[in-house]
Motif scaffolding. Structure first.
Motif, PDB file in Angstrom:
ATOM      1  N   ALA A  61       0.830  -1.208   0.000  1.00 44.01           N
ATOM      2  CA  ALA A  61       0.000   0.000   0.000  1.00 44.01           C
ATOM      3  C   ALA A  61       0.864   1.257   0.000  1.00 44.01           C
ATOM      4  N   VAL A  62       1.972   1.226   0.729  1.00 43.76           N
ATOM      5  CA  VAL A  62       2.890   2.375   0.751  1.00 43.76           C
ATOM      6  C   VAL A  62       3.462   2.619  -0.642  1.00 43.76           C
ATOM      7  N   LYS A  63       3.897   1.554  -1.291  1.00 42.61           N
ATOM      8  CA  LYS A  63       4.470   1.694  -2.633  1.00 42.61           C
ATOM      9  C   LYS A  63       3.440   2.234  -3.618  1.00 42.61           C
ATOM     10  N   SER A  64       2.184   1.841  -3.452  1.00 50.64           N
ATOM     11  CA  SER A  64       1.127   2.348  -4.323  1.00 50.64           C
ATOM     12  C   SER A  64       0.967   3.856  -4.158  1.00 50.64           C
ATOM     13  N   VAL A  65       0.994   4.326  -2.905  1.00 51.21           N
ATOM     14  CA  VAL A  65       0.892   5.762  -2.644  1.00 51.21           C
ATOM     15  C   VAL A  65       2.099   6.489  -3.229  1.00 51.21           C
ATOM     16  N   GLN A  66       3.280   5.936  -3.043  1.00 54.80           N
ATOM     17  CA  GLN A  66       4.493   6.562  -3.572  1.00 54.80           C
ATOM     18  C   GLN A  66       4.453   6.652  -5.093  1.00 54.80           C
ATOM     19  N   SER A  67       3.997   5.586  -5.731  1.00 55.03           N
ATOM     20  CA  SER A  67       3.895   5.592  -7.191  1.00 55.03           C
ATOM     21  C   SER A  67       2.913   6.649  -7.678  1.00 55.03           C
ATOM     22  N   SER A  68       1.749   6.737  -7.018  1.00 56.54           N
ATOM     23  CA  SER A  68       0.745   7.721  -7.411  1.00 56.54           C
ATOM     24  C   SER A  68       1.238   9.148  -7.205  1.00 56.54           C
ATOM     25  N   ALA A  69       2.083   9.340  -6.178  1.00 54.89           N
ATOM     26  CA  ALA A  69       2.584  10.681  -5.873  1.00 54.89           C
ATOM     27  C   ALA A  69       3.797  11.056  -6.704  1.00 54.89           C
ATOM     28  N   GLY A  70       4.348  10.099  -7.473  1.00 56.76           N
ATOM     29  CA  GLY A  70       5.510  10.393  -8.307  1.00 56.76           C
ATOM     30  C   GLY A  70       6.793  10.549  -7.517  1.00 56.76           C
ATOM     31  N   ILE A  71       6.890   9.879  -6.360  1.00 61.40           N
ATOM     32  CA  ILE A  71       8.111   9.929  -5.565  1.00 61.40           C
ATOM     33  C   ILE A  71       8.767   8.556  -5.598  1.00 61.40           C
ATOM     34  N   THR A  72       9.969   8.476  -5.027  1.00 61.07           N
ATOM     35  CA  THR A  72      10.712   7.219  -5.068  1.00 61.07           C
ATOM     36  C   THR A  72       9.901   6.077  -4.454  1.00 61.07           C
ATOM     37  N   VAL A  73       9.759   5.016  -5.224  1.00 64.56           N
ATOM     38  CA  VAL A  73       8.977   3.862  -4.771  1.00 64.56           C
ATOM     39  C   VAL A  73       9.928   2.881  -4.092  1.00 64.56           C
ATOM     40  N   ASP A  74      10.150   3.108  -2.799  1.00 70.14           N
ATOM     41  CA  ASP A  74      11.083   2.268  -2.052  1.00 70.14           C
ATOM     42  C   ASP A  74      10.454   1.613  -0.831  1.00 70.14           C
ATOM     43  N   GLY A  75       9.170   1.929  -0.564  1.00 72.86           N
ATOM     44  CA  GLY A  75       8.493   1.327   0.577  1.00 72.86           C
ATOM     45  C   GLY A  75       8.892   1.901   1.918  1.00 72.86           C
ATOM     46  N   VAL A  76       9.755   2.905   1.921  1.00 70.17           N
ATOM     47  CA  VAL A  76      10.179   3.549   3.163  1.00 70.17           C
ATOM     48  C   VAL A  76       9.332   4.805   3.369  1.00 70.17           C
TER      49      VAL A  76
END
Length: 358
Positions: free
Chosen positions: A126-141
């Motif tokens: 779920a974190v990675k999904s939010v990061q992807s949608s926001a256009g930021i680094t998709v690292d799960g952190v």
């Protein structure tokens, strides 16, 4: 040749001298990224004794300069308030309240997670999904950028005025934040009776109007450090019908008994919460012994219009330091520290709330 000066004007005698220092301007970036050149350019060169003239800008150039309006900073909507966990960095394997808050925020954003405080694979996804949608680094952190992305996804929520019966994303955000303040609500986007109860408890704890309407002051409390209660205002009421008159009768029977801090019986004397414990249990309502504040948040905080005889009146000063049993007609029975005995008297002007165990 220079033209003869018109009558009424004067010019110095001798050769005309043009100072080019004021004409040669550096090329800069104009509005919209278009290169802009000074409106006046020197195009003639001096040859021998010939004179040079400074050419005026062309009409097209003038139009271009005039059309280049000064850049105006766009208006920016206020950022959503940050929670107290916004500075915490989380990653796979983390545990605790910050992870619970993260899971609630992700749930409010549309994820389907169990709020267990364990940063597992589903939370990571779920974190990675939010990061992807926001256009930021998709690292799960989960760092500042991810917290900001989560806050931004619900940035419109704090602008909404919510009331009981409302539904939607703003209600989910409200429920998630109430849970961070101590409630135990299902984040389902439905502003039902339990959400209303938690809102009233929060409003009371924040010292604002207890009206169940979530406006700007309540949103500020929601995003602040206001705590409501362990378990979030679920209440200790067992569902037993409260016989208000029986509670009042039990309390009235103790009028004149001495005040004793921590006391809870006629033989030892009473303090305010001890009298509540005694009167309710005498009326057949099994309430555990608590402080006045414990009784406030163990019950249901209600508006005065809903108060009935036998309910409680809690004074919010000194961290909910005093309470009495509501008789009706603006009066209570309480174990008064100032009068050193149990008395029946009118409710005075100090801030107070009504609490029900019905």
């Amino acid at each position: 040749m220079f033209r003869t000066a018109t009558r009424g004007t004067h010019r110095a005698t001798g050769r005309a001298v043009i100072d080019y220092r004021g004409l040669a301007a550096p090329v800069g970036r104009g509005v919209g990224g278009v290169a802009a050149i000074g409106a006046v350019s020197a195009t003639a060169a001096l040859t021998g004794a010939q004179s040079a003239t400074a050419q005026s800008p062309s009409p097209a150039a003038v139009g271009a300069v005039r059309s280049a309006a000064p850049a105006v900073a766009p208006s920016v909507a206020p950022a959503a308030p940050q929670s107290k966990f916004a500075g915490v960095k989380l990653r796979l394997g983390a545990r605790g309240d910050a992870v619970k808050h993260l899971q609630r925020e992700l749930t409010a954003d549309g994820a389907s997670l169990k709020v267990d405080g364990v940063f597992g694979s589903k939370t990571l996804q779920a974190v990675k999904s939010v990061q992807s949608s926001a256009g930021i680094t998709v690292d799960g952190v989960v760092g500042p950028k991810t917290w900001n992305a989560l806050a931004g996804s619900s940035s419109s929520s704090p602008q909404s005025t919510l009331r009981q019966g409302d539904r939607g994303a703003a209600v989910r955000t409200l429920q998630s934040q109430l849970n961070d303040s101590g409630a135990s609500l299902t984040v389902d986007g439905i502003f039902g009776s339990r959400t209303a109860q938690a809102v009233r408890a929060l409003q009371s704890a924040a010292g604002i109007s207890v009206d169940t309407v979530v406006g700007s002051k309540t949103w500020n409390a929601v995003y602040g450090d206001v705590r409501i209660s362990e378990g979030g205002g679920n209440g200790d009421s067992s569902g037993t019908s409260v016989n208000g008159q029986a509670v009042i009768n039990a309390a009235r029977s103790q009028i004149g008994v001495r005040y004793q801090w921590g006391g809870e019986s006629p033989s030892t004397g009473f303090d305010c919460s001890g009298l509540v414990h005694y009167a309710y249990n005498q009326a057949g309502i099994d309430l555990p012994r608590k402080t006045a504040k414990g009784y406030v948040f163990g019950g249901n905080i209600i508006p005065q219009s809903q108060a009935q005889p036998g309910d409680l009146v809690a004074f919010t000063g000194n961290d909910y330091g005093h309470m009495g049993i509501y008789v009706g007609g603006g009066k209570i029975i309480d174990a008064s520290g100032s009068r050193q005995q149990v008395v029946e008297r009118s409710i005075w002007g100090a801030p107070h709330v009504f609490v029900s165990y019905r």
